[in-house]
Design a protein around this motif. Sequence first.
Motif, mmCIF file in Angstrom:
data_model
loop_
_atom_site.group_PDB
_atom_site.id
_atom_site.type_symbol
_atom_site.label_atom_id
_atom_site.label_comp_id
_atom_site.label_asym_id
_atom_site.label_seq_id
_atom_site.Cartn_x
_atom_site.Cartn_y
_atom_site.Cartn_z
ATOM 1 N N ARG A 65 0.811 -1.221 0.000
ATOM 2 C CA ARG A 65 0.000 0.000 0.000
ATOM 3 C C ARG A 65 0.841 1.265 0.000
ATOM 4 O O ARG A 65 0.532 2.234 -0.695
ATOM 5 C CB ARG A 65 -0.918 0.018 1.229
ATOM 6 C CG ARG A 65 -1.837 1.224 1.292
ATOM 7 C CD ARG A 65 -2.499 1.360 2.645
ATOM 8 N NE ARG A 65 -1.545 1.704 3.665
ATOM 9 C CZ ARG A 65 -1.187 2.966 3.958
ATOM 10 N NH1 ARG A 65 -1.724 3.967 3.321
ATOM 11 N NH2 ARG A 65 -0.303 3.202 4.898
ATOM 12 N N GLN A 66 1.922 1.266 0.768
ATOM 13 C CA GLN A 66 2.722 2.499 0.839
ATOM 14 C C GLN A 66 3.336 2.855 -0.505
ATOM 15 O O GLN A 66 3.709 4.004 -0.733
ATOM 16 C CB GLN A 66 3.790 2.426 1.935
ATOM 17 C CG GLN A 66 4.916 1.468 1.681
ATOM 18 C CD GLN A 66 4.648 0.115 2.332
ATOM 19 O OE1 GLN A 66 3.498 -0.254 2.544
ATOM 20 N NE2 GLN A 66 5.699 -0.603 2.658
ATOM 21 N N ARG A 68 1.649 1.781 -3.562
ATOM 22 C CA ARG A 68 0.490 2.003 -4.446
ATOM 23 C C ARG A 68 -0.107 3.390 -4.273
ATOM 24 O O ARG A 68 -0.622 3.977 -5.213
ATOM 25 C CB ARG A 68 -0.618 0.969 -4.166
ATOM 26 C CG ARG A 68 -0.281 -0.450 -4.494
ATOM 27 C CD ARG A 68 -1.566 -1.309 -4.549
ATOM 28 N NE ARG A 68 -2.505 -1.048 -3.479
ATOM 29 C CZ ARG A 68 -2.550 -1.696 -2.320
ATOM 30 N NH1 ARG A 68 -1.685 -2.643 -2.055
ATOM 31 N NH2 ARG A 68 -3.473 -1.395 -1.416
ATOM 32 N N LYS A 69 -0.042 3.909 -3.067
ATOM 33 C CA LYS A 69 -0.830 5.104 -2.766
ATOM 34 C C LYS A 69 -0.370 6.350 -3.525
ATOM 35 O O LYS A 69 -1.114 7.326 -3.602
ATOM 36 C CB LYS A 69 -0.818 5.383 -1.261
ATOM 37 C CG LYS A 69 0.499 5.871 -0.714
ATOM 38 C CD LYS A 69 0.421 5.986 0.793
ATOM 39 C CE LYS A 69 1.742 6.471 1.340
ATOM 40 N NZ LYS A 69 1.803 6.384 2.795
ATOM 41 N N THR A 70 0.845 6.325 -4.066
ATOM 42 C CA THR A 70 1.297 7.490 -4.830
ATOM 43 C C THR A 70 1.358 7.200 -6.329
ATOM 44 O O THR A 70 2.009 7.931 -7.079
ATOM 45 C CB THR A 70 2.680 7.955 -4.344
ATOM 46 O OG1 THR A 70 3.572 6.841 -4.363
ATOM 47 C CG2 THR A 70 2.608 8.528 -2.939
ATOM 48 N N LYS A 131 -11.181 20.823 -1.640
ATOM 49 C CA LYS A 131 -11.019 19.957 -0.473
ATOM 50 C C LYS A 131 -11.024 18.483 -0.834
ATOM 51 O O LYS A 131 -10.585 17.638 -0.055
ATOM 52 C CB LYS A 131 -12.141 20.239 0.540
ATOM 53 C CG LYS A 131 -11.898 21.475 1.368
ATOM 54 C CD LYS A 131 -12.817 21.549 2.554
ATOM 55 C CE LYS A 131 -12.690 20.371 3.480
ATOM 56 N NZ LYS A 131 -11.347 20.271 4.076
ATOM 57 N N GLY A 134 -7.019 14.764 -3.322
ATOM 58 C CA GLY A 134 -6.348 13.892 -2.373
ATOM 59 C C GLY A 134 -4.913 14.321 -2.105
ATOM 60 O O GLY A 134 -4.277 14.980 -2.938
ATOM 61 N N ALA A 135 -4.416 13.917 -0.922
ATOM 62 C CA ALA A 135 -3.048 14.278 -0.547
ATOM 63 C C ALA A 135 -2.038 13.705 -1.535
ATOM 64 O O ALA A 135 -0.963 14.260 -1.727
ATOM 65 C CB ALA A 135 -2.755 13.772 0.857
ATOM 66 N N ALA A 136 -2.368 12.587 -2.163
ATOM 67 C CA ALA A 136 -1.414 11.936 -3.056
ATOM 68 C C ALA A 136 -1.694 12.214 -4.529
ATOM 69 O O ALA A 136 -0.957 11.740 -5.391
ATOM 70 C CB ALA A 136 -1.428 10.432 -2.814
ATOM 71 N N LEU A 139 1.213 13.601 -6.415
ATOM 72 C CA LEU A 139 2.297 12.620 -6.548
ATOM 73 C C LEU A 139 1.962 11.576 -7.606
ATOM 74 O O LEU A 139 2.843 11.029 -8.263
ATOM 75 C CB LEU A 139 2.565 11.939 -5.207
ATOM 76 C CG LEU A 139 2.981 12.895 -4.082
ATOM 77 C CD1 LEU A 139 2.945 12.190 -2.733
ATOM 78 C CD2 LEU A 139 4.374 13.460 -4.350
ATOM 79 N N ARG A 152 11.319 5.335 -5.051
ATOM 80 C CA ARG A 152 10.740 5.032 -3.743
ATOM 81 C C ARG A 152 10.539 3.526 -3.572
ATOM 82 O O ARG A 152 10.876 2.957 -2.546
ATOM 83 C CB ARG A 152 9.400 5.760 -3.599
ATOM 84 C CG ARG A 152 8.622 5.386 -2.350
ATOM 85 C CD ARG A 152 7.403 6.295 -2.212
ATOM 86 N NE ARG A 152 6.407 5.742 -1.322
ATOM 87 C CZ ARG A 152 6.475 5.785 0.004
ATOM 88 N NH1 ARG A 152 7.520 6.344 0.581
ATOM 89 N NH2 ARG A 152 5.517 5.264 0.744
#
Lengths: 412, 84
Positions: A65-66, A68-70, A131, A134-136, A139, A152
Amino acid sequence: MERRVVITAEACICPIGRSAEQIADNLLRGVSGVRPLREDPVLGPYLHSRVFGTVDEPIEYDFARQHRKTMGPVSYYACQAVKELLERAGLEPDFIRSGRLGVAFGSIHGSPTVQREVYSKLLDGEGPGPKRIGAADYLKSMVHTTAVNITRMFGITGRVISSCTACTTGSQSIGFGYEAVKYGLQDAMICGAADEYDLTTVAVFDNLLACSTAFNDEPHRTPRPFDARRDGLVVGEGAGAVLLETLDGARSRGATILAELIGFACGNNGGDLILPNAEGVEATIRAGLDNARIAPGEVDLVSAHATATRMGDVVEAQAMHAVYGDRPWVTALKSYVGHTMSACGALETIFTLYMLERGIIYPTLNLEEVDPRCAMIRHVREPIEAELDTVAVQSFAFGGVNTCLLLRRFAP
Amino acid sequence: MTREQARDRILSILSESFEIENPDPDADLRAQHMFDSIDAIELLASIEDLLGRELSQEEKQRAVDIRSLNQIVDYVVELAGAGR
């Protein structure tokens, strides 16, 4: 200091397969990866071109997941190809993290799928748009998303080059990676490019009247580089990655050497950003030969950029003829997979490795009647057995960018 | 919102959005589950959904030092009380 640079591994995801065996077999049998467009309610109704070089094969992305998320789709492609590349390369984990291995990887503009999602959130009127970003999301969608997701995921700490010069992205990645290794800046480079399935790219070329539209009911019959009935390019998707390293390094670790990279040149037409330019292309080909310190007569095969636009193929044929005459064989590999945008230079380099290794030239698909304006070069119209020694891979891009890579069968 | 309710909702969010199952309540999520700053921003958005209101910049800044499940639950319970 100049060091000899060799290619010791390759990996790709493309419309005609994943493995060297599968792709080489499809190239030999003339199998096309061009298929009908998928449904797209937003863009689909407005496109004249209804074909796409599509990766239909399901791909198992077993990333944590760490990681995939970006990633947007383009980074999934890139990281999957590099994962397979590193599995094949057999580099020591300590070397991968040493800072002596770098990454040169790009795409034409990050992830258009994610960009579309972001703009939908801003404009759909269903809530506070900003809003919902998403935070990613950045990226996932930024121009260098492929390169840094690779660093990464695999813990690579060397230099990062992320060319984004449209259709020369992949060839620049290999070329700039070659220079980094050749001049001692890095001991090895992972080089390549990826682009995802995206209809906004089709829309761009469709609006420029550059897309093929006459074979919508028979997708496998287009694109048709150098053919009299060619009517434009077919956008495609995919990823290609190669590992470049010094000859000494490859030898010391007992790596299999697929080919030597002997030269690279990149130039610009210095003018129009769209129109192809024979003088600019010719200058870049000659600069590539100079960089490789070889004569035109030493080139056995040219992998042409040849997108199957009416004008581009003629200009490229003129430039090739001016430099090479009619001596080297010329093949146009986009005829199998479409124009995979940033990835084309990397994928066509990899297909060229298959030809060097197997001693077979894969022909230009759909070349049924050579356009008389392109007839002065030596087209390949059926598979040819040939002991190839030196091969040129040409790529050109919007913006007037031209590149030429020169590969040679490795002679110990 | 009781502490039990907040804990259950946060555990559900950690599982569904971050693939973190039943973490040790006092464990450092970053060290043990690679829960990083990107995840923290996403979690704050989920907490806003959970509370049904937008958090102020000051309230979000207070989350910077949060490391564990228990600290997240404390934070949510306090915010729920503040918004009542």
